[in-house]
Design a protein around this motif. Structure first.
Motif, PDB file in Angstrom:
ATOM      1  N   GLU A   3       0.817  -1.219   0.000  1.00 33.27           N
ATOM      2  CA  GLU A   3       0.000   0.000   0.000  1.00 33.27           C
ATOM      3  C   GLU A   3       0.849   1.267   0.000  1.00 33.27           C
ATOM      4  O   GLU A   3       0.513   2.249  -0.657  1.00 33.27           O
ATOM      5  CB  GLU A   3      -0.934   0.014   1.216  1.00 33.27           C
ATOM      6  CG  GLU A   3      -2.101  -0.955   1.138  1.00 33.27           C
ATOM      7  CD  GLU A   3      -1.694  -2.392   1.424  1.00 33.27           C
ATOM      8  OE1 GLU A   3      -0.684  -2.595   2.162  1.00 33.27           O
ATOM      9  OE2 GLU A   3      -2.354  -3.309   0.914  1.00 33.27           O
ATOM     10  N   THR A   4       1.955   1.257   0.745  1.00 33.33           N
ATOM     11  CA  THR A   4       2.762   2.470   0.898  1.00 33.33           C
ATOM     12  C   THR A   4       4.094   2.424   0.158  1.00 33.33           C
ATOM     13  O   THR A   4       4.716   3.468  -0.046  1.00 33.33           O
ATOM     14  CB  THR A   4       3.060   2.709   2.383  1.00 33.33           C
ATOM     15  OG1 THR A   4       3.885   1.635   2.875  1.00 33.33           O
ATOM     16  CG2 THR A   4       1.778   2.796   3.193  1.00 33.33           C
ATOM     17  N   GLY A   5       4.557   1.245  -0.200  1.00 34.15           N
ATOM     18  CA  GLY A   5       5.881   1.108  -0.788  1.00 34.15           C
ATOM     19  C   GLY A   5       7.005   1.112   0.231  1.00 34.15           C
ATOM     20  O   GLY A   5       8.185   1.063  -0.142  1.00 34.15           O
ATOM     21  N   MET A   6       6.683   1.167   1.516  1.00 36.18           N
ATOM     22  CA  MET A   6       7.713   1.098   2.548  1.00 36.18           C
ATOM     23  C   MET A   6       8.373  -0.272   2.561  1.00 36.18           C
ATOM     24  O   MET A   6       7.743  -1.282   2.241  1.00 36.18           O
ATOM     25  CB  MET A   6       7.111   1.360   3.933  1.00 36.18           C
ATOM     26  CG  MET A   6       6.653   2.763   4.191  1.00 36.18           C
ATOM     27  SD  MET A   6       6.052   2.891   5.908  1.00 36.18           S
ATOM     28  CE  MET A   6       5.616   4.629   5.973  1.00 36.18           C
ATOM     29  N   PHE A   7       9.641  -0.291   2.947  1.00 36.70           N
ATOM     30  CA  PHE A   7      10.371  -1.534   3.162  1.00 36.70           C
ATOM     31  C   PHE A   7      10.789  -1.622   4.622  1.00 36.70           C
ATOM     32  O   PHE A   7      11.056  -0.594   5.261  1.00 36.70           O
ATOM     33  CB  PHE A   7      11.627  -1.601   2.293  1.00 36.70           C
ATOM     34  CG  PHE A   7      11.356  -1.758   0.832  1.00 36.70           C
ATOM     35  CD1 PHE A   7      11.006  -2.993   0.302  1.00 36.70           C
ATOM     36  CD2 PHE A   7      11.449  -0.676  -0.030  1.00 36.70           C
ATOM     37  CE1 PHE A   7      10.758  -3.148  -1.051  1.00 36.70           C
ATOM     38  CE2 PHE A   7      11.205  -0.821  -1.376  1.00 36.70           C
ATOM     39  CZ  PHE A   7      10.853  -2.051  -1.889  1.00 36.70           C
TER      40      PHE A   7
ATOM     41  N   ALA B 254      18.001  -7.305  19.096  1.00 36.91           N
ATOM     42  CA  ALA B 254      16.983  -7.239  18.039  1.00 36.91           C
ATOM     43  C   ALA B 254      17.020  -5.851  17.423  1.00 36.91           C
ATOM     44  O   ALA B 254      17.587  -4.906  17.985  1.00 36.91           O
ATOM     45  CB  ALA B 254      15.591  -7.531  18.596  1.00 36.91           C
ATOM     46  N   GLY B 255      16.399  -5.733  16.262  1.00 35.92           N
ATOM     47  CA  GLY B 255      16.311  -4.434  15.616  1.00 35.92           C
ATOM     48  C   GLY B 255      15.210  -4.419  14.575  1.00 35.92           C
ATOM     49  O   GLY B 255      14.774  -5.468  14.090  1.00 35.92           O
ATOM     50  N   MET B 256      14.760  -3.202  14.284  1.00 36.04           N
ATOM     51  CA  MET B 256      13.764  -2.991  13.234  1.00 36.04           C
ATOM     52  C   MET B 256      14.163  -1.762  12.446  1.00 36.04           C
ATOM     53  O   MET B 256      14.431  -0.702  13.018  1.00 36.04           O
ATOM     54  CB  MET B 256      12.364  -2.809  13.833  1.00 36.04           C
ATOM     55  CG  MET B 256      11.283  -2.638  12.769  1.00 36.04           C
ATOM     56  SD  MET B 256       9.601  -2.692  13.473  1.00 36.04           S
ATOM     57  CE  MET B 256       9.520  -1.104  14.303  1.00 36.04           C
ATOM     58  N   LEU B 257      14.211  -1.900  11.134  1.00 36.70           N
ATOM     59  CA  LEU B 257      14.614  -0.833  10.222  1.00 36.70           C
ATOM     60  C   LEU B 257      13.510  -0.624   9.201  1.00 36.70           C
ATOM     61  O   LEU B 257      13.052  -1.583   8.577  1.00 36.70           O
ATOM     62  CB  LEU B 257      15.917  -1.233   9.522  1.00 36.70           C
ATOM     63  CG  LEU B 257      16.474  -0.301   8.451  1.00 36.70           C
ATOM     64  CD1 LEU B 257      16.899   1.026   9.054  1.00 36.70           C
ATOM     65  CD2 LEU B 257      17.650  -0.974   7.743  1.00 36.70           C
ATOM     66  N   ILE B 258      13.075   0.636   9.022  1.00 39.94           N
ATOM     67  CA  ILE B 258      12.013   0.955   8.063  1.00 39.94           C
ATOM     68  C   ILE B 258      12.467   2.134   7.212  1.00 39.94           C
ATOM     69  O   ILE B 258      12.980   3.133   7.734  1.00 39.94           O
ATOM     70  CB  ILE B 258      10.696   1.309   8.779  1.00 39.94           C
ATOM     71  CG1 ILE B 258      10.208   0.139   9.626  1.00 39.94           C
ATOM     72  CG2 ILE B 258       9.616   1.701   7.765  1.00 39.94           C
ATOM     73  CD1 ILE B 258       9.023   0.475  10.520  1.00 39.94           C
ATOM     74  N   VAL B 259      12.273   2.025   5.896  1.00 38.78           N
ATOM     75  CA  VAL B 259      12.544   3.135   4.986  1.00 38.78           C
ATOM     76  C   VAL B 259      11.276   3.463   4.211  1.00 38.78           C
ATOM     77  O   VAL B 259      10.426   2.603   3.982  1.00 38.78           O
ATOM     78  CB  VAL B 259      13.701   2.830   4.016  1.00 38.78           C
ATOM     79  CG1 VAL B 259      15.009   2.627   4.780  1.00 38.78           C
ATOM     80  CG2 VAL B 259      13.399   1.613   3.150  1.00 38.78           C
ATOM     81  N   ASP B 260      11.187   4.744   3.818  1.00 38.92           N
ATOM     82  CA  ASP B 260      10.025   5.203   3.053  1.00 38.92           C
ATOM     83  C   ASP B 260      10.512   6.018   1.867  1.00 38.92           C
ATOM     84  O   ASP B 260      11.379   5.572   1.141  1.00 38.92           O
ATOM     85  CB  ASP B 260       9.077   5.978   3.970  1.00 38.92           C
ATOM     86  CG  ASP B 260       7.682   6.177   3.383  1.00 38.92           C
ATOM     87  OD1 ASP B 260       7.421   5.635   2.292  1.00 38.92           O
ATOM     88  OD2 ASP B 260       6.863   6.860   4.005  1.00 38.92           O
ATOM     89  N   LYS B 261      10.059   7.243   1.721  1.00 37.22           N
ATOM     90  CA  LYS B 261      10.353   8.022   0.521  1.00 37.22           C
ATOM     91  C   LYS B 261      11.601   8.879   0.641  1.00 37.22           C
ATOM     92  O   LYS B 261      12.044   9.462  -0.342  1.00 37.22           O
ATOM     93  CB  LYS B 261       9.147   8.914   0.181  1.00 37.22           C
ATOM     94  CG  LYS B 261       7.868   8.129  -0.084  1.00 37.22           C
ATOM     95  CD  LYS B 261       6.686   9.068  -0.315  1.00 37.22           C
ATOM     96  CE  LYS B 261       5.410   8.292  -0.597  1.00 37.22           C
ATOM     97  NZ  LYS B 261       4.978   7.500   0.582  1.00 37.22           N
ATOM     98  N   VAL B 262      12.153   8.996   1.832  1.00 37.57           N
ATOM     99  CA  VAL B 262      13.322   9.846   2.037  1.00 37.57           C
ATOM    100  C   VAL B 262      14.588   8.995   2.057  1.00 37.57           C
ATOM    101  O   VAL B 262      14.530   7.770   2.105  1.00 37.57           O
ATOM    102  CB  VAL B 262      13.182  10.647   3.346  1.00 37.57           C
ATOM    103  CG1 VAL B 262      12.059  11.669   3.221  1.00 37.57           C
ATOM    104  CG2 VAL B 262      12.914   9.721   4.537  1.00 37.57           C
ATOM    105  N   SER B 263      15.730   9.661   2.052  1.00 39.87           N
ATOM    106  CA  SER B 263      16.995   8.944   1.875  1.00 39.87           C
ATOM    107  C   SER B 263      17.518   8.324   3.159  1.00 39.87           C
ATOM    108  O   SER B 263      18.505   7.591   3.128  1.00 39.87           O
ATOM    109  CB  SER B 263      18.052   9.895   1.309  1.00 39.87           C
ATOM    110  OG  SER B 263      18.275  10.986   2.189  1.00 39.87           O
TER     111      SER B 263
END
Length: 224
Positions: A11-15, A163-172
């Motif tokens: 839906e958002t294109g987030m990874f 543990a870790g969680m990494l999320i990217v969206d439209k910014v660098s």
């Protein structure tokens, strides 16, 4: 020593990447994502160069499957490595070298892939994939749900400590990068708690970077 997933939100294109291990600071060595490109986990006798390299290959136009095939053909000591990838089309691929540690296995579907080594049993990655697909909402919520499911399915053969969680969206830059580098408690729950605090502020932190004139107040003493 690790179980993880890489995922895309259609839906958002987030990874996003979420990962846990008995080793310290696992996310610092193993989690990689690039907005508009994909997400990668490089684990098991980790070669940290494989994460950025796989992302570079996908940014150059390769699918996740093509990039993983290239890593298999050119990576050093690839029989010891485990690498997971998801691309902009939701394609997924996993390499698990035959020298991966202990019980190791993988599972994948459209938009999500999971892998692990030194697992308590071989059902853990499929439980992670199933939980991600069954969940809804923000990709961060779904990553947490998936990791909790992996832990409930048995997780690693011994206790996990980071543990870790990494999320990217439209910014660098990563819009969320939450880590627990060592704890005697549950690191996944530590990340879940941090996410509960961070999620309501995520958009505000992006706005402050893009244009602080339009940003909400900082909510600290002395802020007007």
């Amino acid at each position: 020593m690790t179980f993880s997933l890489v995922a895309r939100c259609p839906e958002t294109g987030m990874f996003g990447v979420a990962i846990s291990s008995s080793s310290p600071a696992v996310a610092a060595r193993c989690a990689y994502a690039r907005a508009g490109v994909g997400a990668v986990a490089s684990q098991n006798v980790t070669d940290p160069t494989l994460g950025p390299l796989t992302l570079d290959l996908m940014e150059e136009g390769m699918s996740a499957a093509e990039a993983i095939a290239e890593i298999q053909a050119t990576g050093k000591y690839i029989a010891y490595r485990q690498v997971l990838a998801v691309d902009t089309q939701g394609g997924t691929a996993v390499h698990s070298g035959p020298n991966s540690l202990g019980i190791w296995t993988e599972a994948r579907a459209e938009n999500v892939a999971s892998g692990g080594n030194l697992l308590a049993n071989d059902t853990v990655p499929q439980a992670i994939v199933d939980a991600y697909l069954a969940s809804s909402g923000h990709i961060g919520d779904r990553l947490i749900a998936a990791m909790r499911a992996g832990l409930s399915a048995g997780g690693e053969a011994g206790p996990v400590h980071s543990a870790g969680m990494l999320i990217v969206d439209k910014v660098s830059w990563p819009v969320a990068e939450l880590r627990c580098d060592w704890t005697e408690d549950c690191p996944i729950e530590n990340i879940a708690t941090a996410w509960e605090v961070y999620r309501p502020q995520l958009d505000a932190y992006i706005q402050r970077a893009l244009d602080p004139r339009e940003a909400p107040s900082y909510g600290v003493p002395g802020d007007e």
